[in-house]
Scaffold this active site. Structure first.
Site, PDB file in Angstrom:
ATOM      1  N   PRO A  69       0.842  -1.196   0.000  1.00 27.59           N
ATOM      2  CA  PRO A  69       0.000   0.000   0.000  1.00 27.59           C
ATOM      3  C   PRO A  69       0.878   1.247   0.000  1.00 27.59           C
ATOM      4  O   PRO A  69       1.522   1.569   0.986  1.00 27.59           O
ATOM      5  CB  PRO A  69      -0.812  -0.131   1.294  1.00 27.59           C
ATOM      6  N   ASP A 242       5.722   2.335   2.319  1.00 31.23           N
ATOM      7  CA  ASP A 242       4.809   1.200   2.521  1.00 31.23           C
ATOM      8  C   ASP A 242       4.036   1.476   3.807  1.00 31.23           C
ATOM      9  O   ASP A 242       4.608   1.425   4.906  1.00 31.23           O
ATOM     10  CB  ASP A 242       5.663  -0.083   2.630  1.00 31.23           C
ATOM     11  N   HIS A 243       2.744   1.741   3.664  1.00 30.54           N
ATOM     12  CA  HIS A 243       1.953   2.186   4.818  1.00 30.54           C
ATOM     13  C   HIS A 243       1.722   1.073   5.839  1.00 30.54           C
ATOM     14  O   HIS A 243       1.275   1.319   6.960  1.00 30.54           O
ATOM     15  CB  HIS A 243       0.617   2.764   4.339  1.00 30.54           C
ATOM     16  N   ARG A 244       2.071  -0.176   5.491  1.00 31.42           N
ATOM     17  CA  ARG A 244       1.962  -1.245   6.499  1.00 31.42           C
ATOM     18  C   ARG A 244       3.065  -1.085   7.548  1.00 31.42           C
ATOM     19  O   ARG A 244       2.929  -1.534   8.680  1.00 31.42           O
ATOM     20  CB  ARG A 244       2.122  -2.624   5.837  1.00 31.42           C
ATOM     21  N   ILE A 246       5.335   2.020   7.640  1.00 31.07           N
ATOM     22  CA  ILE A 246       5.617   3.418   7.986  1.00 31.07           C
ATOM     23  C   ILE A 246       4.304   4.172   8.167  1.00 31.07           C
ATOM     24  O   ILE A 246       3.458   4.157   7.265  1.00 31.07           O
ATOM     25  CB  ILE A 246       6.417   4.101   6.837  1.00 31.07           C
TER      26      ILE A 246
END
Ligand code: CAO
Length: 270
Positions: A69, A242-244, A246
């Site tokens: 993501p 990567d929003h998972r 950060i």
């Protein structure tokens, strides 16, 4: 479930798999394929085979784009002083000195401050692998497609050495002489389009890394100093993460810190 059901399923899966690799449309992942079009119905066309590098990077980019993501955080760094320093130093050395080695140095330092930017999710997704080395990749544009050579231990090297190594690896990439090992082990990547132009863009993360910095062309902008507008050289930065792994706040902190480092290089030695 009958024997024919199993045969039908296997046949379907095989056909789906073949279609997926042939057209890279993600068949089998529930993503509807883009229908094939006979373009010759509309005008003259020619079929140009893709170079091996382009095919490999296409798979890699699509895999990263679909699995991670992505969010892109942008900012502008004031590099007026940095550019004055670079120009003054540039003529004092035989080595070509562009902005890229300074960016590598600043990024390595920002990662020391925010180490999750040099992490990867473990294979089972249950933990973060924190990497204590600072190997950083940079995208090199070649005739055959995109390659990402990796500079090892950026934190242990000076800007001139980094300039020499980036120039050497970029030449090797363009001459098709880069060894596989020279493209491995990176913890973070930089994609610099500054030599070409354009402002912000959204780079695709070089998975399994968790972030990438896009750099565009610096331009002189009027910046308000509280009393007047001052002409300052502003460098557009685009940080995809990567929003998972950060959080948005961490990405904002990272890019703000990076801008501070680039605005005043003395901070790199603090
Ligand atoms: N703003 C203004 N000028 C810039 C700049 C920026 N952000 N970045 C580079 N420049 C200048 C350089 O200083 C140099 O000028 P001088 O000769 O006056 O010093 C000139 O532009 C050309 O630089 P360069 O591109 O040859 O060198 P570099 O070290 O900046 O970059 C490399 C090297 C390999 C990163 C670059 O050549 C390249 O291939 N970039 C493309 C990367 C790419 O394709 N990314 C997309 C990946 S995703 O599809």
């Amino acid at each position: 479930i009958l024997r024919e059901d199993v045969q039908k399923f296997v046949k379907g899966a095989l056909q789906g798999g073949a279609a997926s690799s042939a057209t890279s449309q993600g068949v089998g992942a529930g993503i509807p394929p883009i229908p094939a079009v006979d373009f010759s119905k509309f005008g003259v066309v020619e079929n140009k085979p893709l170079a091996r590098v382009r095919k490999l990077s296409a798979t890699h980019l699509q895999r990263a784009w679909l699995n991670l993501p992505h969010v892109t955080q942008t900012d502008n760094a004031d590099i007026t002083e940095l550019e004055a320093f670079r120009k003054a130093e540039k003529n004092r050395h035989d080595q070509k000195l562009t902005l890229l080695p300074f960016l590598l140095k600043a990024v390595a330092s920002a990662i020391d401050q925010y180490p999750e930017f040099a992490s990867s999710l473990s294979a089972d997704g249950q933990s973060l692998v924190m990497k204590h080395y600072r190997h950083i990749g940079f995208a090199a544009d070649t005739e055959n497609g995109l390659l990402v050579p990796v500079i090892r231990d950026v934190n242990q090297k000076g800007v001139l050495q980094l300039a020499a190594e980036t120039a050497e690896l970029a030449t090797k990439a363009r001459d098709g002489k880069l060894k596989p090992d020279e493209m491995k082990g990176g913890v973070f990547s930089i994609s610099s389009l500054g030599g070409i132009g354009g402002s912000h863009f959204s780079p695709i993360i070089n998975a399994p890394e968790v972030a990438i910095l896009g750099v565009s062309r610096a331009t002189t902008q009027p910046v308000w100093d509280g009393e007047n507008f001052q002409p300052r050289l502003m460098l557009p930065l685009s940080l995809s993460y990567d929003h998972r792994v950060i959080d948005g706040a961490a990405a904002a902190r990272f890019i703000v810190y990076l801008c501070e480092l680039l605005a005043d290089l003395r901070r790199l030695v603090l």
